[in-house]
Design a protein around this motif. Structure first.
Motif, mmCIF file in Angstrom:
data_model
loop_
_atom_site.group_PDB
_atom_site.id
_atom_site.type_symbol
_atom_site.label_atom_id
_atom_site.label_comp_id
_atom_site.label_asym_id
_atom_site.label_seq_id
_atom_site.Cartn_x
_atom_site.Cartn_y
_atom_site.Cartn_z
ATOM 1 N N THR A 19 51.889 -37.710 -14.338
ATOM 2 C CA THR A 19 52.571 -36.444 -14.575
ATOM 3 C C THR A 19 52.447 -35.536 -13.355
ATOM 4 O O THR A 19 51.526 -35.671 -12.548
ATOM 5 C CB THR A 19 52.011 -35.723 -15.812
ATOM 6 O OG1 THR A 19 50.615 -35.469 -15.604
ATOM 7 C CG2 THR A 19 52.202 -36.552 -17.057
ATOM 8 N N ALA A 20 53.413 -34.616 -13.260
ATOM 9 C CA ALA A 20 53.402 -33.620 -12.188
ATOM 10 C C ALA A 20 53.781 -32.281 -12.793
ATOM 11 O O ALA A 20 54.765 -32.195 -13.552
ATOM 12 C CB ALA A 20 54.391 -34.012 -11.091
ATOM 13 N N ASN A 21 53.024 -31.229 -12.471
ATOM 14 C CA ASN A 21 53.250 -29.889 -13.025
ATOM 15 C C ASN A 21 53.710 -28.947 -11.918
ATOM 16 O O ASN A 21 53.015 -28.784 -10.905
ATOM 17 C CB ASN A 21 51.971 -29.353 -13.670
ATOM 18 C CG ASN A 21 51.351 -30.360 -14.626
ATOM 19 O OD1 ASN A 21 52.051 -30.978 -15.413
ATOM 20 N ND2 ASN A 21 50.039 -30.542 -14.530
ATOM 21 N N SER A 22 54.879 -28.351 -12.123
ATOM 22 C CA SER A 22 55.419 -27.470 -11.084
ATOM 23 C C SER A 22 54.930 -26.031 -11.207
ATOM 24 O O SER A 22 55.231 -25.198 -10.351
ATOM 25 C CB SER A 22 56.951 -27.489 -11.143
ATOM 26 O OG SER A 22 57.407 -27.017 -12.400
ATOM 27 N N ARG A 23 54.191 -25.725 -12.269
ATOM 28 C CA ARG A 23 53.609 -24.387 -12.426
ATOM 29 C C ARG A 23 52.089 -24.526 -12.527
ATOM 30 O O ARG A 23 51.578 -25.519 -13.026
ATOM 31 C CB ARG A 23 54.134 -23.722 -13.708
ATOM 32 C CG ARG A 23 55.650 -23.587 -13.769
ATOM 33 C CD ARG A 23 56.171 -22.471 -12.883
ATOM 34 N NE ARG A 23 57.626 -22.423 -12.865
ATOM 35 C CZ ARG A 23 58.351 -21.748 -13.735
ATOM 36 N NH1 ARG A 23 57.765 -21.073 -14.708
ATOM 37 N NH2 ARG A 23 59.659 -21.733 -13.639
ATOM 38 N N GLY A 24 51.391 -23.503 -12.054
ATOM 39 C CA GLY A 24 49.938 -23.547 -12.139
ATOM 40 C C GLY A 24 49.314 -23.359 -10.777
ATOM 41 O O GLY A 24 49.963 -22.994 -9.784
ATOM 42 N N ALA A 25 48.000 -23.624 -10.704
ATOM 43 C CA ALA A 25 47.254 -23.374 -9.475
ATOM 44 C C ALA A 25 47.709 -24.284 -8.334
ATOM 45 O O ALA A 25 47.786 -23.862 -7.177
ATOM 46 C CB ALA A 25 45.761 -23.566 -9.748
ATOM 47 N N LYS A 26 47.993 -25.550 -8.628
ATOM 48 C CA LYS A 26 48.415 -26.500 -7.603
ATOM 49 C C LYS A 26 49.743 -27.147 -8.020
ATOM 50 O O LYS A 26 49.781 -28.272 -8.501
ATOM 51 C CB LYS A 26 47.346 -27.579 -7.412
ATOM 52 C CG LYS A 26 46.033 -27.051 -6.857
ATOM 53 C CD LYS A 26 45.037 -28.192 -6.658
ATOM 54 C CE LYS A 26 43.725 -27.681 -6.078
ATOM 55 N NZ LYS A 26 42.750 -28.789 -5.862
ATOM 56 N N PRO A 27 50.824 -26.415 -7.853
ATOM 57 C CA PRO A 27 52.115 -26.953 -8.286
ATOM 58 C C PRO A 27 52.551 -28.138 -7.436
ATOM 59 O O PRO A 27 52.343 -28.151 -6.213
ATOM 60 C CB PRO A 27 53.066 -25.762 -8.093
ATOM 61 C CG PRO A 27 52.415 -24.915 -7.060
ATOM 62 C CD PRO A 27 50.950 -25.066 -7.260
#
Length: 735
Positions: free
Chosen positions: A662-670
């Motif tokens: 998975t990859a998250n585009s929002r948050g501390a390390k987008p």
């Protein structure tokens, strides 16, 4: 012309052709069965040895026959009573009755004459003519559809009935041509329309007048192998003027019954050999394996007949009736149509009607039939072309680009090209644009600049029509009313909501599976047959055109599921996200075979972001065979829009999903999904080298980033996404 030549023999002679094919397929089994059940003569056994054994067992033997299968039959009289039996060549004794098989005799009479004598033979000959025309014209249509003879076995697409029809035709056409052509030869021979074979040798006027020579002492019988024998007839008992009659694969002769000498001989003529070869090819007698192959191929005729009828009815429904369609050779305006689902034909009908009303002679035809020589009076060409998939030719335009490229010179009449598409897709009007560009590069004069129609807009079409009228010097008003699509009712049974926290409301909507008739399941129409990766067209209230969503389920799952994100001002997405269980929508299914998880054990690499997870989740859910599937999924934040989170965990446990990234585009390390791919480049290279297929679903920006990342990752291997796409190992569903 070719399409007409293919259609009408198929429609008018369908019953005859199917009767010929099915009865022929059934008859093809008998030569093979006879060959397997018949004792074969041992190597080196001569006609004299065989005849001696049979004569010892049946002193009154009159005739010995050998069939192409090796089956030997003897006929005799015993105290005035006739007898016959199938002979074991090892003993010369009977092992089975020689009576004809009643089932085979019944099938033969059906196949040859429909039990109607000469009238039936004529009818079946007409059926053979129809089959030959169907086979030849069908082969030309397949080549046209596939884009040339060299692409004969290129991947098929389109409705199930079309894929079945064309797929079987590609394999069976050679056998059907052979069967129908040989059937016509045999029918012509039956009615004495072909020359007779050579006459047997003249019976000798002088014989020894003696009898009783031993068979073993007859030199011709002692040197001819049983495998060459066709028939040996014994002299009439007590008649010293009679002789042995011997028929072999080489000819016919007479043997003196007192001396054993050869009295006369006639070789088979070339005509007889040709006739016998044709008989063998048609019946399988003497070539049992070939007969079985032709019989299997003939079984494709019923499937092609049914699928052809389905295609004909579907074509009549999807294409409007073109009243006053002028013949091609006398038309001044040639209107060529490239359509996949049929809607572009509706625009063509509107244009044809308006031009005809304005006094023009208009001929409308599919782009796939383009041939400049057919239009000697053409003053202008107009092309209305939709685009399929990622810029590919639609169904009725297959082969057009290749024909255009092969022309030595383009027509003198100028050309106008109008593209139909949806601007929300990356390949908007790409095929029509390619047609216009290639025509310009070829030097084809423009009647007017290339233009487009977005989402079947009547306003766009009317605007273009006014420009066309100006180019022609006439007043042209195009008032197109789109034909409403045929939809079914879907009732919502559950919904799962995500994304509210990141201001991107997204919902997984699951609808009850509607009932489908047997015919719908057979033909794949309506909701009769669909799978993940196909498209659900939802018709919003107050709209004429459906909005399409990738399906996250197949019919076997027992429900219809899509993933929808709310778009600001979006009519359809707004209505869908407002649905509550028990409420219903109107929708249809459009097949999308280019984005199916093809069968096999090779790994799948699934890459998606946001609602692009929908069809990918459907592929994983349907992975009952546990093939290796690797999923890379991009989202905004795992706490808000991790779609299918629990499902994916469960599918990992039961082996349907091998790996999840998975990859998250929002948050501390987008980071985005393409970043995850780069982090796992070694694993991706390994999978691709093992034959993995890559499937990407989501927005165009995401897909572009993924393609760039994969280009870099695969560079050391010499592969690219474009090369994989050419191999059918890279598929995209982009919006």
């Amino acid at each position: 012309m070719i399409r007409t030549l293919h259609r009408w023999p198929g429609l008018l002679a369908l019953i005859l052709v199917m009767a010929l094919a099915l009865s022929g397929a059934a008859l093809s089994v008998f030569p093979a069965a006879e060959r397997l059940s018949t004792p074969q003569a041992e190597a080196g056994l001569t006609v004299a040895d065989l005849a001696g054994r049979i004569l010892a067992a049946y002193p009154g033997v009159e005739q010995i026959r050998r069939a192409p299968s090796g089956r030997i039959t003897a006929f005799w009289f015993d105290d005035g009573t006739p007898g016959a039996a199938v002979i074991d060549p090892a003993t010369g004794k009977g092992i089975a009755s020689a009576d004809p098989d009643p089932v085979k005799r019944w099938l033969t009479n059906l196949h040859r004459s429909l039990f109607l004598g000469d009238a039936g033979r004529i009818a079946m000959a007409i059926g053979a003519v129809a089959m030959l025309i169907l086979s030849a014209s069908g082969a030309m249509l397949v080549a046209r559809r596939m884009g040339g003879w060299r692409r004969w076995f290129a991947p098929l697409r389109g409705p199930a009935s079309s894929r079945i029809h064309t797929g079987i035709a590609r394999v069976a056409v050679t056998g059907l041509v052979l069967s129908s052509a040989t059937a016509l030869w045999m029918a012509a021979s039956t009615f004495d329309l072909l020359p007779d074979g050579a006459a047997p040798p003249t019976f000798p006027t002088e014989v020894s007048g003696s009898t009783g020579v031993l068979l073993a002492a007859m030199e011709p019988l002692s040197v001819i192998a049983v495998t060459e024998l066709r028939e040996l007839s014994f002299p009439y008992p007590g008649d010293a003027t009679d002789a042995f009659t011997l028929k072999t694969d080489r000819g016919t002769g007479y043997l003196d019954q007192g001396t054993g000498e050869l009295l006369a001989w006639a070789e088979l003529t070339m005509w007889e050999r040709i006739s016998e070869t044709i008989y063998m090819l048609h019946t399988g007698q003497g070539a049992a394996s070939l007969g079985l192959v032709l019989g299997v191929l003939a079984l494709g005729v019923p499937a092609m007949g049914v699928s052809g009828l389905v295609l004909w009815f579907a074509g009549r429904r999807s294409r409007p009736r073109l009243r006053g369609n002028h013949p091609a050779k006398g038309a001044a305006t040639i209107l060529l149509v490239g359509s996949e689902g049929g809607s572009t034909w509706g625009f063509a009908a509107t244009l044809q009607h308006a031009l005809t009303t304005a006094g023009q002679h208009v001929h409308v035809a599919p782009m796939s039939g383009f041939e400049p020589a057919r239009y000697p009076q053409a003053e202008r060409f107009v092309i209305l072309a939709a685009t399929w998939g990622e810029g590919q030719a639609p169904a009725t335009a297959k082969g057009f680009i290749e024909r255009l490229a092969a022309l030595e010179s383009v027509p003198e009449a100028p050309l106008a090209v109008l593209g139909f598409g949806d601007r929300s897709f990356p390949a908007f009007c790409a095929f029509a644009d390619e047609v216009a560009s290639r025509a310009a590069a070829k030097g084809w004069a423009q009647l007017m600049p290339f233009d487009t129609v977005d989402r079947q807009s009547p306003q766009d079409f009317a605007r273009w029509g006014r420009a066309l009228g100006a180019a022609l010097g006439i007043e042209l008003t195009l008032e197109h009313v789109p034909t409403p699509p045929v939809t079914g009712r879907l009732t919502l049974i559950s919904r799962r909501d995500y994304g509210a926290e990141v201001q991107a409301p997204t919902t997984i909507l699951r609808f009850a599976l509607p009932e489908a008739t047997f015919l719908q399941r057979l033909t794949g129409r309506g909701f009769g047959r669909f799978q993940a990766g196909d498209l659900l067209g939802v018709l919003p209230e107050g709209a004429d055109l459906p909005r399409f969503y990738s399906l996250a389920s197949g019919r076997r799952d027992g429900f219809v599921e899509i993933v929808v994100r709310k778009h600001p001002g979006g009519l359809c997405s707004g209505q869908l996200l407002a649905l509550e269980p028990g409420q219903a929508i109107r929708a249809l299914v459009r097949h999308n075979p280019a984005f199916h998880a093809a069968a096999g054990r090779s790994p799948l690499i699934l890459i998606g972001a946001g609602t692009g997870i929908g069809p990918l989740a459907g592929f994983i859910r349907g992975n009952s065979s546990k093939r290796p599937i690797h999923l890379a999924f991009g989202m905004r934040h795992p706490d808000s829009d991790f779609l299918y989170r629990d499902d994916l965990a469960g599918w990992q446990v039961d082996g349907r999903l091998a790996r999840l990234t998975t990859a998250n585009s929002r948050g501390a390390k987008p980071r985005y999904v393409q970043h995850s791919l780069r982090a796992e480049s070694a694993e991706l290279i390994r999978l691709v080298q093992e034959g993995a297929r890559i499937m990407v679903c989501g927005g165009r920006d995401m897909a572009s980033g993924v393609a760039d990342a994969l280009t870099d990752i695969l560079a050391p291997t010499g592969l690219t996404p474009l090369a994989l796409k050419a191999e059918g190992r890279y598929a995209e569903d982009i919006y």
